[in-house]
Design a protein around this motif. Structure first.
Motif, PDB file in Angstrom:
ATOM      1  N   GLU A  35      -3.291  -0.292  12.646  1.00  0.00           N
ATOM      2  CA  GLU A  35      -3.864   0.293  11.432  1.00  0.00           C
ATOM      3  C   GLU A  35      -5.340  -0.047  11.285  1.00  0.00           C
ATOM      4  O   GLU A  35      -5.997   0.410  10.343  1.00  0.00           O
ATOM      5  CB  GLU A  35      -3.115  -0.214  10.188  1.00  0.00           C
ATOM      6  CG  GLU A  35      -1.945   0.646   9.785  1.00  0.00           C
ATOM      7  CD  GLU A  35      -0.922   0.812  10.885  1.00  0.00           C
ATOM      8  OE1 GLU A  35      -0.776   1.942  11.384  1.00  0.00           O
ATOM      9  OE2 GLU A  35      -0.276  -0.167  11.285  1.00  0.00           O
ATOM     10  N   ASN A  67       1.629   2.661   2.710  1.00  0.00           N
ATOM     11  CA  ASN A  67       1.222   3.341   3.940  1.00  0.00           C
ATOM     12  C   ASN A  67       2.161   2.984   5.092  1.00  0.00           C
ATOM     13  O   ASN A  67       2.825   1.943   5.079  1.00  0.00           O
ATOM     14  CB  ASN A  67      -0.205   2.947   4.327  1.00  0.00           C
ATOM     15  CG  ASN A  67      -1.222   3.378   3.284  1.00  0.00           C
ATOM     16  OD1 ASN A  67      -1.039   4.386   2.609  1.00  0.00           O
ATOM     17  ND2 ASN A  67      -2.298   2.615   3.147  1.00  0.00           N
ATOM     18  N   SER A 119      -3.850   4.064  12.668  1.00  0.00           N
ATOM     19  CA  SER A 119      -2.564   4.776  12.605  1.00  0.00           C
ATOM     20  C   SER A 119      -2.537   5.982  13.536  1.00  0.00           C
ATOM     21  O   SER A 119      -1.913   6.999  13.243  1.00  0.00           O
ATOM     22  CB  SER A 119      -2.260   5.220  11.166  1.00  0.00           C
ATOM     23  OG  SER A 119      -2.123   4.105  10.320  1.00  0.00           O
ATOM     24  N   THR A 131       0.802  -1.230   0.000  1.00  0.00           N
ATOM     25  CA  THR A 131       0.000   0.000   0.000  1.00  0.00           C
ATOM     26  C   THR A 131       0.830   1.273   0.000  1.00  0.00           C
ATOM     27  O   THR A 131       0.347   2.333  -0.390  1.00  0.00           O
ATOM     28  CB  THR A 131      -0.916   0.039   1.232  1.00  0.00           C
ATOM     29  OG1 THR A 131      -0.103   0.114   2.421  1.00  0.00           O
ATOM     30  CG2 THR A 131      -1.814  -1.195   1.294  1.00  0.00           C
TER      31      THR A 131
END
Length: 359
Positions: free
Chosen positions: A242, A208, A277, A206
């Motif tokens: 997350e 992320n 997050s 991702t």
């Protein structure tokens, strides 16, 4: 009045929150979250003040219903009115940082009292790779001048803003923390600092950040080891995830990262009450995390071995009498010392659980 005392030393393990959430859990909303408000900030401060293990809150819930340039004033006012525990804020800019010191000095009875008995904890983030931004440095000057403890916390992601190898990330993070320490001590020698990490990895599929990863736990463990090498109190994340909801992923990731930090000996563990997050906050999670802190502290305590706990006389007595250990004074005397009893976790049998609502 300074009656609450928090000792963050190289020998202690303390738990706290962290200041990033801009969303609040709200089951009535379609997305289950909404923009955070000042009333949420106040509730969060009051709940933290009542908890056993969460010793400090930061501007965890950013109130979205007040002007951004006034946010720090509203947060300090809410904290001064509703809490006896210390409070954490970002070292973000000279003017807001000075405002925070002036307001807090009024609350505690003067600048000298604030300097000799710190009430605030500053959060300073080097920008990875290897940058100290002007706006953060301006705030750092103010926090150091007032002798408030400062958390020096890089927030790099392995693979994007730091080397993808964890050893390489730790080399870069160490450079960022040590340079920040030097700067802090040049401003005001003796300013208390915490060797910190908010470092994690970039999730390859991702792109992320993945704070709820096992690598975050490993980075936190390495941070604790480096801090001990330099003989500086450490700070690291726990209870990070997350997950966007209260599911198994949320529970697994938050307990994994909390356990890594606590068992590694991190002296100041943050992020209680957050998820997604650390962008979202749930007041319910604050209470749950307080119990998780109890659990990990029981694990850290381990098994005490001495003549009393070996219980050889009690074993012989029960073997000869055929009675139950429930009949012994030894059991009554040691049960509360030895066995952790949760307030939230359910241990009832299914029948009782069903009769009580199957929650």
């Amino acid at each position: 009045d300074g009656s609450f005392k928090l000792d963050i030393t190289t020998d202690t393990v303390n738990f706290a929150t962290v200041g990033t959430p801009v969303k609040m859990f709200d089951p009535k909303k379609k997305k289950k979250v909404r923009k955070s408000k000042l009333e949420d900030t106040i509730k969060q401060i009051r709940i933290v003040d009542s908890l056993k293990n969460i010793k400090c809150s930061h501007v965890d819930v950013w109130p979205g219903d007040v002007p951004y340039l006034e946010l720090h004033w509203h947060a300090i006012h809410a904290w001064g009115k509703h809490s006896y525990k210390p409070y954490g804020l970002g070292c973000y800019g000279r003017t807001p940082s000075t405002d925070m010191m002036k307001i807090t000095s009024i609350i505690v009875g003067g600048e000298d009292k604030l300097k000799t008995q710190p009430r605030l904890i500053g959060f300073f983030n080097p920008t990875s790779p290897l940058m100290l931004t002007q706006i953060m440095v301006n705030g750092l000057f103010v926090f150091a001048k007032y002798n408030q403890p400062v958390i020096l916390a890089p927030a790099a992601s392995a693979g994007s803003t730091a080397p993808v190898t964890l050893a390489g990330l730790m080399v870069q993070a160490n450079m960022e923390v040590l340079s920040s320490i030097v700067l802090t001590q040049l401003i005001n020698p003796g300013t208390p600092v915490l060797y910190s990490s908010m470092n994690s990895i970039m999730d390859p599929p991702t792109g992320n950040v993945a704070w709820g990863s096992p690598e975050t736990g490993l980075i936190t463990i390495a941070t604790a080891q480096l801090a001990r090498f330099y003989n500086i109190p450490s700070r690291g994340p726990g209870c990070v995830t997350e997950s966007k909801t209260f599911d198994i992923q949320n529970g697994v990731e938050r307990f994994m990262t909390l356990s890594c930090a606590a068992r590694a000996g991190i002296n100041y563990i943050t992020c209680a009450g957050t998820y997604e997050s650390s962008l979202a906050e749930a007041l319910e999670l604050l209470v749950i995390d307080d119990e998780l802190c109890d659990i990990v502290q029981r694990i850290i305590k381990g098994i005490e071995v001495n003549d009393n706990t070996l219980a050889t006389e009690q074993i012989q007595r029960i073997a000869n009498s055929g009675k139950s250990y429930l009949s012994l004074k030894h059991t009554a005397k040691n049960t509360r010392k030895e066995i952790f009893v949760p307030k939230l976790m359910d241990r009832e049998k299914r029948g009782t659980w069903v009769r009580e609502g199957a929650k």
